[in-house]
Design an enzyme around this catalytic site. Sequence first.
Site, PDB file in Angstrom:
ATOM      1  N   ASP A  28      24.740  45.476  37.734  1.00  0.00           N
ATOM      2  CA  ASP A  28      23.062  45.341  36.745  1.00  0.00           C
ATOM      3  C   ASP A  28      22.916  45.023  36.085  1.00  0.00           C
ATOM      4  OD1 ASP A  28      25.079  48.036  36.129  1.00  0.00           O
ATOM      5  OD2 ASP A  28      23.414  49.481  35.978  1.00  0.00           O
ATOM      6  N   TYR A  59      22.826  45.001  31.429  1.00  0.00           N
ATOM      7  CA  TYR A  59      23.532  45.385  30.125  1.00  0.00           C
ATOM      8  C   TYR A  59      22.825  46.271  29.805  1.00  0.00           C
ATOM      9  CZ  TYR A  59      26.701  41.544  30.716  1.00  0.00           C
ATOM     10  OH  TYR A  59      27.802  40.613  30.022  1.00  0.00           O
ATOM     11  N   PHE A  86      25.609  38.884  33.599  1.00  0.00           N
ATOM     12  CA  PHE A  86      26.942  38.975  32.708  1.00  0.00           C
ATOM     13  C   PHE A  86      26.032  38.440  30.853  1.00  0.00           C
ATOM     14  CE2 PHE A  86      28.773  38.380  36.653  1.00  0.00           C
ATOM     15  CZ  PHE A  86      29.812  39.682  36.422  1.00  0.00           C
ATOM     16  N   HIS A  96      36.981  41.975  39.200  1.00  0.00           N
ATOM     17  CA  HIS A  96      36.166  41.686  38.414  1.00  0.00           C
ATOM     18  C   HIS A  96      36.800  41.319  37.162  1.00  0.00           C
ATOM     19  CE1 HIS A  96      32.754  42.866  36.031  1.00  0.00           C
ATOM     20  NE2 HIS A  96      31.554  43.030  37.289  1.00  0.00           N
TER      21      HIS A  96
END
Length: 228
Positions: A67, A69, A80, A189
């Site tokens: 989701d 920031y 990202f 991740h």
Amino acid sequence: MTDTYTLPESWRGVLGDELEKPYFKLLAEFVEEERAKGPVHPPHDQVFAALEATPYDQVKVLVLGQDPYHGEGQGHGLCFSVRPGVKTPPSLRNIFKEMHEELGHPVPDNGYLMPWARQGVLLLNAVLTVRGSEANSHKGKGWEKFTDAVISAVASRPDPAVFVLWGNYAQKKLPLIDETRHVVIKGAHPSPLSAKKFFGSRPFTQIDEAVKAQGHAPIDWRIPNLGG
């Protein structure tokens, strides 16, 4: 009156029906109510920024994030990525560190990933909005259904693509992808919690080899410094 969402033209033919479905209308009402109460990121006009930056027929690579920031001024609709002038968040710092170790490219002075998006890297979050300062606060409200439709639309094209699924959350989307036609790159991740496993996984080399095998030019992963 709910906020209206308009899909970029290249995606309308494959996703237009989603915006007319009852779940999406409820979702739009929920997000509008949230915006009336306080900050919601990204701004309304950037919710579909990933789809705007990477047209449907130009997707070579789909990178799936979770989701947006949730800090003020950070997210702008690409997973990202952060706006120019915003400090690079930890997960993206780790992505850049791996890029540097693997490809030798310098770590840039910014986290603005638009150069990747413009080369056919669809930087898609599974959830497209978030309440300010509250991670995962818009989870389970309907965005996942919409972004599953995005993933399925890319997976159903005649042209194969490369799907990058970092972490357990992203890898739950595997059933949407025909691995006999597409290349799926799985790994840990890049967040600080799992970065030890992420480092050394050589995702950029794997992506470029797959992209070239599919008949496309590899991605230039270098991010220009913005200075200042």
